[in-house]
Design an enzyme around this catalytic site. Structure first.
Site, short mmCIF file in Angstrom:
data_model
loop_
_atom_site.label_atom_id
_atom_site.label_comp_id
_atom_site.label_asym_id
_atom_site.label_seq_id
_atom_site.Cartn_x
_atom_site.Cartn_y
_atom_site.Cartn_z
N HIS A 41 0.82 -1.22 0.00
CA HIS A 41 0.00 0.00 0.00
C HIS A 41 0.85 1.26 0.00
CE1 HIS A 41 -3.14 -2.96 0.79
NE2 HIS A 41 -3.83 -2.14 0.03
N GLU B 234 -10.91 -10.80 -4.91
CA GLU B 234 -9.49 -10.73 -4.57
C GLU B 234 -9.01 -11.97 -3.84
OE1 GLU B 234 -8.74 -6.83 -2.79
OE2 GLU B 234 -10.54 -7.04 -1.57
N ASP C 227 -4.39 -8.46 -4.27
CA ASP C 227 -4.65 -9.51 -3.29
C ASP C 227 -4.88 -10.84 -3.98
OD1 ASP C 227 -4.38 -8.52 -0.64
OD2 ASP C 227 -6.07 -7.19 -1.03
N CYS D 111 -9.28 -3.40 -10.92
CA CYS D 111 -8.78 -2.21 -10.22
C CYS D 111 -7.46 -2.46 -9.50
CB CYS D 111 -9.82 -1.68 -9.23
SG CYS D 111 -10.12 -2.81 -7.86
C1 PEP Z 1 -6.32 -5.26 -4.77
O1 PEP Z 1 -6.15 -6.07 -3.85
O2 PEP Z 1 -5.97 -5.49 -5.95
C2 PEP Z 1 -6.94 -3.95 -4.50
C3 PEP Z 1 -7.23 -3.13 -5.50
O3 PEP Z 1 -7.14 -3.59 -3.20
P1 PEP Z 1 -5.94 -3.06 -2.26
O4 PEP Z 1 -4.73 -2.87 -3.14
O5 PEP Z 1 -6.37 -1.80 -1.62
O6 PEP Z 1 -5.76 -4.18 -1.30
MG MG Z 2 -7.11 -5.69 -1.94
#
Ligand code: PEP
Ligand code: MG
Length: 578
Positions: free
Chosen positions: A190, A432, A456, A503
């Protein structure tokens, strides 16, 4: 000059003086200082000692401590802190070795602790733990001051650190923090995601950077190629200055695409949306030509500011983002706290494996008051524009049904007070986990849309921690297992006729765009700064070319082969990126 290779996580070139920040739970690297800064470091050390002593005096006088007879422990700490020879040893080290106060504290105290630990007398060997405690106490002050310096910068810097949390990164003042480089981390951590969204060039997973960073030197962070140059020579510096100018020209040329649609050469429109962490980023999505917000990571409301957000805080944040995109869709993901996104230490019980623990929707379903506050705010904001709600980390139908039931409860509460909301609010989920991908058909019957979170999904499919630099080469969206899961979800979605987007960071990665289109994806949500580059790729290809590429990839059996193939195909379209 020293050149280090890591993982490029946020594109751009930063050239500035280094600013070093370390973490108290982490080895403190050796950092040199100029002789002229010797007195300043010794002064910092003195302050750290006097603060630690006052804190201990305060703790020692508290009734609880007295009642529980644990004053003795603090008395030992106090004796050390007041011992002049002990303090002198550290100041001498600073003076002779010309190192920072934090390094001197850490080096000397660890030396003493390991000496104690090696003595064959349980009373003395147990004192090692006290020494580590004292080290921590002094470092909290010294590193806290460094963090304050970062918060009040007056000149441009690049940050060098062992690791950074997403919250620290989000707090950087972009006018002064030109880039950062960390020893730890992965491409889809993140921290990396925040860097990309904010457009701060960054390189992570550089391994041990403890080799001395000379004081007053310059550091180059090359977020395109994953390179960090410490104290570059003149030739390297001028080459990088030139490269940086070329890349700035290239990016502003791409920005000219803003007014053009993201249509393939054979006229298929691909909806490009933005991922945001903060409401003010919605404006960047608009500036970059995005067609709405495909993922609003609302947990950053909890990570920033140190306090739990109120319903009004939520509402204001959502309203700002919704207004900025002027009628375009805003997909608000309910909070995805846990794993590496922790509001503060002690937030919930320690977990030995937090990525598989009480995170995301699981946490919300066990913390209903908190969850309901957010849902109320989302519902209230739903009348301001095209708002959609999305639940993260759903693993089965039961979780989805539970989350929807709570949403309905909140709707009933609002009905009671005649608070307006959109009762037809689309409710989607993130795919995910392998579990949700494998049961996509079932989940699609009860969802308005899916968004595939590849970060994920890759982590859980391949059992590879997305933020761990030791296994970062194993984290790959090009693994045949991941691609099979993606294909199967896309097929199920097409059968069910619900909306679908991707996403995760795969949608921001130029190399994967043709493949995703070839697999049937028509909506991508990505880091706003990457929108023009991805649009350029889309406008350069036909869907038939993408389909062919996807068919070819389906015959390949290794991620390396697939990755090379995708890279070659993308390089032909966009050589400047590589
Ligand atoms: C993902 O897991 O791809 C996602 C978009 O959520 P995050 O990156 O916030 O875990
Ligand atoms: Mg995620």
């Amino acid at each position: 000059m020293e050149i280090r290779k890591g993982i490029a996580v946020s594109p751009g070139i930063a050239i500035a003086k280094p600013m070093l920040i370390d973490s108290k739970d982490y080895r403190i690297p050796r950092r040199s200082i100029l002789p002229s800064n010797r007195a300043r470091e010794i002064q910092r050390l003195r302050k750290a000692f006097s603060t630690a002593i006052s804190e201990l005096e305060e703790i020692g006088s508290s009734q609880d401590i007295k009642k529980n007879n644990i004053q003795d422990i603090f008395a030992v700490h106090m004796r050390f802190l007041r011992d002049r020879s002990f303090r002198k040893r550290i100041t001498d080290f600073i003076s002779k070795e010309l190192v920072t106060a934090e390094y001197a504290v850490s080096a000397i105290l660890r030396e003493i602790a390991s000496h104690f630990a090696g003595i064959d007398d349980p009373y003395i060997s147990e004192r090692a733990a006290d020494i580590y405690d004292i080290e921590k106490r002094l470092l909290i002050f010294l590193l806290g001051k460094r963090q304050e310096e970062v918060d009040h910068l007056r000149e441009e810097v690049v940050i060098l650190a062992g690791d950074l949390t997403p919250t620290q990164t989000a707090g950087f003042n972009k006018s002064f923090v030109k880039g950062f480089a960390t020893e730890k981390g992965g491409r889809t951590s993140h921290t990396a995601i925040v860097a990309r969204s904010l457009g701060i060039p960054a390189v992570v997973a550089l391994g041990d950077m403890s080799s001395e960073v000379p004081p007053e030197c310059v550091v180059i962070v090359d977020g395109y190629r994953g390179v960090v140059v410490i104290d570059p020579d003149e030739d390297t510096l001028s080459q990088y200055n030139q490269y940086s100018r070329q890349m700035t020209q290239f990016t502003s040329k791409l920005d000219e695409l803003r007014e053009f649609p993201a249509d393939t050469r054979d006229g298929v429109h691909i909806q490009l949306m933005g991922n945001i962490e903060f409401p003010d980023e919605a404006q960047i999505v608009v500036e970059k030509g995005g067609e709405g917000i495909g993922l609003y990571r609302t947990e950053f409301l909890y990570l920033y500011g140190g306090q739990e957000p109120t319903e009004e805080d939520h509402y204001e944040a959502y309203a700002e983002a919704i207004r900025a995109v002027q009628g375009k869709p805003v997909v608000i993901r309910t909070m995805d706290l846990g794993a590496d996104k922790l509001p503060h230490s002690g937030w919930h019980a320690h977990e030995s494996n937090p990525v598989l623990g009480l995170r995301s929707i699981r946490y919300c379903l066990q913390s209903l008051p908190l969850f309901k506050v957010q849902l109320r705010a989302i519902l209230r904001a739903s009348v301001l524009g095209d708002v959609r709600v999305m639940f993260p980390l759903i693993t089965n139908l039961q979780e989805l049904r539970q989350a929807k039931m709570i949403l309905r409860d909140v709707m009933e509460d609002l009905d009671e007070y005649a608070v307006p909301y959109n009762s037809e609010l689309p409710i989607g989920i993130m795919i995910e986990t392998p579990s949700s991908a494998l049961t996509a058909g079932l989940l699609a019957n009860e969802s308005s849309f899916f968004s595939i979170g590849t970060n994920d999904l890759i982590q859980y499919t391949l059992a590879v921690d997305r933020a761990n630099e030791h296994v970062s080469t194993l984290f790959s969206g090009a693994e045949p297992a991941v691609l099979r899961l993606l294909r199967s979800v896309i097929q199920d979605v097409h059968k069910a006729g619900i909306g679908l987007s991707v996403c995760g960071e795969m949608a921001s990665d130029p190399e994967f765009i043709m493949l995703l289109l070839g697999m049937g994806v028509r909506v991508l949500s990505l880091a706003p700064p990457m929108i023009p580059e991805v649009k350029k790729i889309i406008r350069s290809v036909t869907i038939e070319e993408c389909n062919q590429l996807s068919r070819k990839v389906a015959t390949m059996d290794s991620h390396r082969q697939i990755k090379n193939y995708l890279r070659d195909a993308t390089t032909r379209i966009l050589p400047e990126t590589f």
